[in-house]
Design an enzyme around this catalytic site. Sequence first.
Site, PDB file in Angstrom:
ATOM      1  N   ASP B 143      -0.923   8.191   8.327  1.00  0.00           N
ATOM      2  CA  ASP B 143      -0.881   7.588   7.001  1.00  0.00           C
ATOM      3  C   ASP B 143      -2.058   6.625   6.845  1.00  0.00           C
ATOM      4  OD1 ASP B 143       0.245   7.515   4.501  1.00  0.00           O
ATOM      5  OD2 ASP B 143       1.628   5.893   4.976  1.00  0.00           O
ATOM      6  N   TYR B 145      -4.470   4.125   4.034  1.00  0.00           N
ATOM      7  CA  TYR B 145      -4.207   2.897   3.273  1.00  0.00           C
ATOM      8  C   TYR B 145      -5.336   2.774   2.252  1.00  0.00           C
ATOM      9  CZ  TYR B 145      -2.451  -2.025   3.254  1.00  0.00           C
ATOM     10  OH  TYR B 145      -1.880  -3.243   2.960  1.00  0.00           O
ATOM     11  N   HIS B 150      -3.185  -1.202  -4.142  1.00  0.00           N
ATOM     12  CA  HIS B 150      -1.981  -1.413  -3.332  1.00  0.00           C
ATOM     13  C   HIS B 150      -2.283  -2.346  -2.164  1.00  0.00           C
ATOM     14  CE1 HIS B 150       1.624  -0.591  -0.948  1.00  0.00           C
ATOM     15  NE2 HIS B 150       0.841  -0.270   0.068  1.00  0.00           N
ATOM     16  N   ARG B 159      -0.029 -11.778   3.239  1.00  0.00           N
ATOM     17  CA  ARG B 159      -1.096 -12.715   3.631  1.00  0.00           C
ATOM     18  C   ARG B 159      -1.721 -13.277   2.364  1.00  0.00           C
ATOM     19  NH1 ARG B 159      -1.530  -8.044   6.161  1.00  0.00           N
ATOM     20  NH2 ARG B 159      -2.956  -7.357   4.550  1.00  0.00           N
ATOM     21  N   ASP B 249       6.566   7.626   1.196  1.00  0.00           N
ATOM     22  CA  ASP B 249       6.589   6.953   2.491  1.00  0.00           C
ATOM     23  C   ASP B 249       7.587   5.799   2.404  1.00  0.00           C
ATOM     24  OD1 ASP B 249       5.803   6.014   5.006  1.00  0.00           O
ATOM     25  OD2 ASP B 249       4.234   4.748   4.130  1.00  0.00           O
ATOM     26  N   GLN B 256       9.773  -4.221   8.366  1.00  0.00           N
ATOM     27  CA  GLN B 256       8.318  -4.206   8.521  1.00  0.00           C
ATOM     28  C   GLN B 256       7.738  -5.603   8.719  1.00  0.00           C
ATOM     29  OE1 GLN B 256       6.396  -2.217   5.242  1.00  0.00           O
ATOM     30  NE2 GLN B 256       4.352  -2.346   6.121  1.00  0.00           N
ATOM     31  N   THR B 376      -0.115   4.226  -0.320  1.00  0.00           N
ATOM     32  CA  THR B 376       0.331   4.046  -1.696  1.00  0.00           C
ATOM     33  C   THR B 376      -0.860   3.933  -2.640  1.00  0.00           C
ATOM     34  OG1 THR B 376       2.156   2.813  -0.793  1.00  0.00           O
ATOM     35  CG2 THR B 376       1.844   2.692  -3.174  1.00  0.00           C
TER      36      THR B 376
END
Lengths: 443, 443
Positions: B143, B145, B150, B159, B249, B256, B376
Site C-alpha cells: 500500500d 501513500y 490525504h 503530527r 483499506d 493504529q 487514500t
Amino acid sequence: MRDAQALPALPDATHDPALLSWVPDANRHADFPIQNLPFGIFTPPGQDVPRGGVAIGASILDLAAAHHAGLFTGAAEIAAAAASREELNAFLALGATPRRALRTRLSAILAAGSRDQHTAERCLHPAADCTLRLPARIGGYTDFYVGIHHATNVGRVFRPDNPLLPNYKYVPIGYHGRASSVRASGTRVRRPKGQLKVPDAEAPRFAPCERLDYELELGIWIGPGNALGTPVPMGEAEHHVAGYCLLNDWSARDIQAWEYQPLGPFLSKNFGSTISAWIVTPEALAPFRMPQPARPEGDPPPLPYLLDEADQCQGALGVVLEALILTADMRKKGLPPYRLSRSNTCHMYWTVAQMVAHHTSGGCDLNPGDLLGSGTISAPEPGGFGSLLEITRGGKDPVALPSGETRRFLEDGDEIILRARAERQGAASIGFGECRARILPAA
Amino acid sequence: MRDAQALPALPDATHDPALLSWVPDANRHADFPIQNLPFGIFTPPGQDVPRGGVAIGASILDLAAAHHAGLFTGAAEIAAAAASREELNAFLALGATPRRALRTRLSAILAAGSRDQHTAERCLHPAADCTLRLPARIGGYTDFYVGIHHATNVGRVFRPDNPLLPNYKYVPIGYHGRASSVRASGTRVRRPKGQLKVPDAEAPRFAPCERLDYELELGIWIGPGNALGTPVPMGEAEHHVAGYCLLNDWSARDIQAWEYQPLGPFLSKNFGSTISAWIVTPEALAPFRMPQPARPEGDPPPLPYLLDEADQCQGALGVVLEALILTADMRKKGLPPYRLSRSNTCHMYWTVAQMVAHHTSGGCDLNPGDLLGSGTISAPEPGGFGSLLEITRGGKDPVALPSGETRRFLEDGDEIILRARAERQGAASIGFGECRARILPAA
C-alpha cells in the site's frame, strides 16, 4: 549449570542423548544428529524435481523415496506423503500429531540397529551433492521486533532521547515484510540502490546503499493457521507453530533512515532476506524450552490476551545464535569466519506464542507456510549485538577483523553466516544448519 | 470542458463511443458497456469451479466456455486460455500483447451485428446469479501513500506540527500490507479488537476498535513483473501494470495510533481489505490518461530514476472515485447510500509507473497477481476527503446522514460502497463495479 537432579525430563525417547544412528557421521554431526530430524526441500544430484527430505548427519533422507519404499504407515504415512511434495506447505498444515508420528517413525528407521536400515540406505543422498530450496511457499512474512536489547540499541541511534517507545512493553511490535524476496541459504544478495540522504544534505541522491547490515533473527514457520476473523487464543497459539529457522533480515540502514517515516521500513528491507533451509520442529526443540524470563521491575504485565500460564512457564527458548563474517580477503587468506555476534533466543521480550496470538488478535489470518521473524535478537552485552548498526554504534566504531580489515557496514563480497545451537545438560545438542549469503555489488 | 478539436484521439476502435453491443442492457450499463470489458473470476449458478469471465452489461461472458466453443484464435486464444483458469495470475503474467488481442476479439464478438452472437449467447450468465471471487491469488500486497491531500490531512491529525514529512516529495512512500486478508467486494468485515490507548490513559486496554474507518483507494494489479535484483526502469514500468480496481483499506484508527511507531501500521490494517472484483484493463482506461499535474511551485523534481517524459505527459489517470455509506437504519428506511467522498485519481502525487519503478528500484521483485494500493486519494476540498478521519477531523466534527444519524467513525452494520467512473468528452464512460462491504460486530 543446573543441578542434574533438577533437569527437566526429556519429552520422549527420540531425545535420548544415548540414541545413535547408523547413518555415517550422524553421531558426530553438530547440527543434525538423530535427535534433530529437521525437514526441508531439496533436489538430489542430476534430478530436477524438488522433494521433501530430512537432514541426518551429512546426508538427506528422501521422503518421497522412503514413502514409496513403504517405510511409513498410519499418521506417519500421511505426514510423509504431505512432506514428499515440492513444497512443505501441506505438511506444515497438518499440525503436530502427524508431524510427531513421522518424527517417531523416522527416529526408529534411522536408529542404530533398525531393521529398515537396508531399505532406508537407498533413500539417502549426500547433502553436499544436493541443492537446498526454500522449504515452503511463503504466503505472508511478518517481522517482529521482540529483541528488547536490539530495540533499545537501535532506538538510541534513530531516537537518542527516546530509544524504547511507550508501546514497546505492551505491543509485540511487528510489521509486514516482503515474502517474495525471501531466499534459502546460499543465494547471493545484491546490494540495493536507493534514496540516501545524509542529515545535512539538502536533497537525497539515488545510489548504492552505503550502510548495508545484517540482522540476526529467529524465523518461525506457521502450521495450520486460522480463518480470517477468528483470533488464535494464547492457549492454542503453539499449535500453529510448525518449526523454526534462522533469518537474516538484511537491512539498508541509510535507505531505512530516510524512508521509514511514517509507514515503516520498505525498500530498506525488501531487496532480500535469507533463511536457513531446514525447518527445525517444535518437537526437536522441546528439551530447550524454558520459563519466560521475568520482566524487569516496573514493566507492566502482558494484557490478558497475551498472558498464559503455560507460556510463562515454558514459552521461551534457549538457543544460542551466532553471526559470523567472512570477507573476500579472509577467504583469500584462508582465514575462518569471524564471529560478530553471539546471542540467545532467551532475549526475546515476547514469546512465539505471544507473537502468534497478537498477530491474529484483530482477526488477521495466518496460513501454513507463513513466516514470522523475531526481529534482531541482541544480548545485552557487547559481543552479543545482532547487527553492525549496534556493534559499530551506527558506523562510529569500526570492528577490526583478523584479516587486518575493518568494517563499519558490509562490503561487496562479504559473507554473513548465521548459526544456532540448542544445548543443555542431559540432552543431545542440535543445530539449525547455516543461514549464509554473500553480498554482490549493486547492479 | 476541453475544446472538441483538442481532444486526444481514442486509442482504437474498441473505444468508439458509437460501438454498441447485442448483449441486453450493455448499452445502458454505467460500468460495463462494450468499451470496458474487465476481467474477473466468477462461479456460475449451481457450479463449483471458479473460472474467468468478462463483464458486459449485467452479464458475464464465461471465458472457459467461449474458449471451448472455439471463439478465439492466435494471441487471443492464448490469453483466453490463461484467463479461463480458477485464478487470473497466468493471464496477468502474459502482459499487454495477448491481453490486447483478447480485448479486440471480445469487442468483435460482443458488438452488435457480430456473427458470433449465437455462439457467445450460450456462454453468458446473468451477473446477478453468479458469485464473484478474488480475481487472482495475491502474492504480495503493497500500500502506497501517494494521495498528497490525504497525507497532509492525516499528518495533521497524528503530527499537527509536521503534517507532511520531509521525505514525502522525494519518496513514493509505501509499506507492505497483508495479502491474505484481502477479500472481494461483498465479503463482510469483522470489526477488529486491539490495543486502544487514549492519550491520557496510563495503559492500553484490549477492546473492539472504536474508530473504525474506510479508505478510498485505487488498486493496481501487477502483470509480468521482474526478477529479484532486476529493477524495472520508468520506461518499462507500465508494461507491468495489468489492470485496476477499487480498494477499501479498512483502518482501525485507535489501534493504529498506538501501534504504528516505529515500524508502521500492522493490526490496524490487516484484519481485512476489500477490493472490487473486476480488473479494469489499462486498455479500457487508455482514453482517460492525462498529463501528470504540475508539481506545486517549490516542490523538487522527481529524482532521475522516477522521471520519464512519457510518464509526465500521460502517466496520470482521470477517474472519479466515490465512497458512500449505507447504515442499517438507512436500509430499514429504504434510503439510498449517502455519498461521503468524491475524489479523483488525478490527486495522486506519484503515478502508477513511479510506484512500480520505486518498488523495484532496490531490486525487490513484483509478480503476476501482486496488488498495489494507491493509499487514500482525497481531493483538496471538503467533500473530497477519502476517509472519516479526514471528514470528521479525527472524530471532532461528526457527519450528518439523511437518516438523522451521525457518524464520527463506522458502526456495526454500516456498509461502505466505493465506486469509480472514468469519463471525458468524446469517449464512452466506464466504471469499475462496486467495492462494497458491511461491518460485522466484533467477535
